[in-house]
Design a protein around this motif. Structure first.
Motif: not given
Length: 208
Positions: A21-41
């Motif tokens: 999914d992440l690769r697909a998103a980045l294939n869609g165009g410009d993305v400045a940043a990705f934040q890893l925001r996992l909860k209760d792990v």
């Protein structure tokens, strides 16, 4: 011009599957940043996710940001950390991550918090929530006026967060947000994450 700041789902049972999914998103165009925001792990689960996803981002010059945990940002070689008002002070986070990594600070709907963070040296401030969110209970609704005010007076970039989708983001872009932080609006998009990122970038270009 506004840019996209992706935020992970709160749970990633299988980071290797989400990596598609992440690769697909980045294939869609410009993305400045990705934040890893996992909860209760566990820290181990965060580390597994970071080691799987960080290379995908860094190979494409997308900043990989750790949520809440400056210690893990250093340990896992992230590009920066995002701290909330309940996590720790900017100064403490900076002491932990050193001078090179980015630090963003949640300022909710508070001009005072934003000015304090900016004066302390934050690389960006985050305002929100602007819309009801599926990933987080909205405790402090924010108005577009705070983005307009900030972007007129300050050079430090601001991030708008909270329930932002392709359908509702136009007023936030027009208000002057430097970045739109989006989670469900990309990962849950009807046509998939690649289409979502493409649609966001088309809106950003149209607003120039």
């Amino acid at each position: 011009m506004t840019r996209l700041y992706l935020i992970s789902p709160e749970r990633l049972e299988h980071p290797a599957i989400f990596a598609d999914d992440l690769r697909a998103a980045l294939n869609g165009g410009d993305v400045a940043a990705f934040q890893l925001r996992l909860k209760d792990v566990t820290d181990d689960a965060i580390a597994r996710a970071a080691d799987t996803l960080r290379p995908i981002c860094q190979q494409r010059d997308v900043a990989f940001i750790m949520n809440d945990r400056p210690d893990l940002a250093v340990k896992l070689d992230c590009d920066g950390v995002h701290v909330g008002q309940d996590d720790m002070s900017y100064a403490e986070a900076r002491r932990i991550v050193g001078p090179q990594r980015q630090i963003g600070v949640t300022c909710k709907a508070s001009r005072d918090l934003a000015m304090t963070a900016g004066e302390a040296g934050a690389d960006y401030v985050a305002f929100g929530a602007f819309f009801p969110s599926t990933t987080k209970a909205v405790t402090t609704p924010a108005s577009l006026e705070i983005i307009e005010w900030w972007s007129e007076l300050f050079e430090i970039p601001c991030v708008a967060i909270g329930g932002i989708t392709v359908e509702n983001c136009r007023p936030v872009i027009a208000a002057g947000a430097d970045f739109l932080a989006v989670a469900g609006g990309v990962w849950n998009h009807n046509d998939g994450p690649e289409a979502a990122v493409r649609a966001f970038n088309e809106l950003f270009s149209a607003d120039r």
